[in-house]
Design a protein around this motif. Structure first.
Motif, PDB file in Angstrom:
ATOM      1  N   LEU A   4       0.833  -1.052   0.061  1.00 39.79           N
ATOM      2  CA  LEU A   4      -0.044  -0.050   0.099  1.00 39.79           C
ATOM      3  C   LEU A   4       0.890   1.278   0.065  1.00 39.79           C
ATOM      4  O   LEU A   4       0.448   2.298  -0.818  1.00 39.79           O
ATOM      5  CB  LEU A   4      -1.010   0.140   1.235  1.00 39.79           C
ATOM      6  CG  LEU A   4      -1.810   1.120   1.238  1.00 39.79           C
ATOM      7  CD1 LEU A   4      -2.742   1.342   0.067  1.00 39.79           C
ATOM      8  CD2 LEU A   4      -2.612   1.023   2.428  1.00 39.79           C
ATOM      9  N   ARG A  42      -5.803   0.283  -4.962  1.00 40.93           N
ATOM     10  CA  ARG A  42      -5.540   0.927  -3.660  1.00 40.93           C
ATOM     11  C   ARG A  42      -7.016   0.660  -2.883  1.00 40.93           C
ATOM     12  O   ARG A  42      -7.026   0.468  -1.631  1.00 40.93           O
ATOM     13  CB  ARG A  42      -5.349   2.428  -3.611  1.00 40.93           C
ATOM     14  CG  ARG A  42      -4.934   3.074  -2.373  1.00 40.93           C
ATOM     15  CD  ARG A  42      -4.676   4.493  -2.491  1.00 40.93           C
ATOM     16  NE  ARG A  42      -4.073   5.166  -1.204  1.00 40.93           N
ATOM     17  CZ  ARG A  42      -4.836   5.550  -0.238  1.00 40.93           C
ATOM     18  NH1 ARG A  42      -6.222   5.845  -0.803  1.00 40.93           N
ATOM     19  NH2 ARG A  42      -4.490   6.124   0.705  1.00 40.93           N
ATOM     20  N   LEU A  45      -6.818  -2.877  -1.783  1.00 44.71           N
ATOM     21  CA  LEU A  45      -5.813  -3.124  -0.627  1.00 44.71           C
ATOM     22  C   LEU A  45      -6.438  -2.589   0.793  1.00 44.71           C
ATOM     23  O   LEU A  45      -6.276  -2.950   2.038  1.00 44.71           O
ATOM     24  CB  LEU A  45      -4.508  -2.189  -0.706  1.00 44.71           C
ATOM     25  CG  LEU A  45      -3.890  -2.965  -1.869  1.00 44.71           C
ATOM     26  CD1 LEU A  45      -2.450  -2.147  -2.273  1.00 44.71           C
ATOM     27  CD2 LEU A  45      -3.406  -4.483  -1.301  1.00 44.71           C
ATOM     28  N   GLN A  64      -3.708   6.702   5.929  1.00 42.51           N
ATOM     29  CA  GLN A  64      -4.434   6.542   4.847  1.00 42.51           C
ATOM     30  C   GLN A  64      -5.471   7.156   4.416  1.00 42.51           C
ATOM     31  O   GLN A  64      -5.818   7.641   3.268  1.00 42.51           O
ATOM     32  CB  GLN A  64      -4.806   5.026   4.822  1.00 42.51           C
ATOM     33  CG  GLN A  64      -3.550   4.031   5.170  1.00 42.51           C
ATOM     34  CD  GLN A  64      -2.350   4.334   3.839  1.00 42.51           C
ATOM     35  OE1 GLN A  64      -2.752   4.455   2.667  1.00 42.51           O
ATOM     36  NE2 GLN A  64      -1.143   4.467   4.301  1.00 42.51           N
TER      37      GLN A  64
END
Length: 106
Positions: A4, A42, A45, A64
């Motif tokens: 990631l 993304r 993930l 994140q």
């Protein structure tokens, strides 16, 4: 998490490249396509990360989220710039057409 992080770096680079190169550059289409693929990857993930019961690092998840918001803001600005260019180009073409019509009627 390493995958990631690497993807986040790659996303940042693609967004920066898109910001630097002109909209009419042939590479733009490939970069936009790559960007879409990276965003999809993304998301997958992040879904795995959030569903993982062993993931207890709230700071990492918060980072994140901040990155997601940052990427979204940058992509929105790029899209708005490109749409403005398309609109200006369309307007210029209409103006040229009007002038050509006027010239042909002389």
């Amino acid at each position: 998490m390493k995958q990631l992080d690497e993807l986040n770096n790659a996303l940042e680079q693609v967004l920066e490249q898109l910001k630097r190169i002109p909209a009419e550059d042939a590479q733009t289409d490939d970069l936009v396509s790559n960007l879409q693929s990276m965003v999809d990857e993304r998301q997958l993930l992040l879904n795995v990360l959030v569903a993982d019961a062993n993931m207890t690092d709230a700071n990492y998840l918060q980072r994140q989220l901040a990155l997601t918001q940052d990427f979204s803001k940058k992509a929105s600005l790029l899209m708005a710039d490109r749409q403005a260019l398309l609109h200006a180009s369309s307007k210029n073409k209409r103006q040229i057409s009007v002038y050509e019509t006027i010239d042909s009627n002389r």
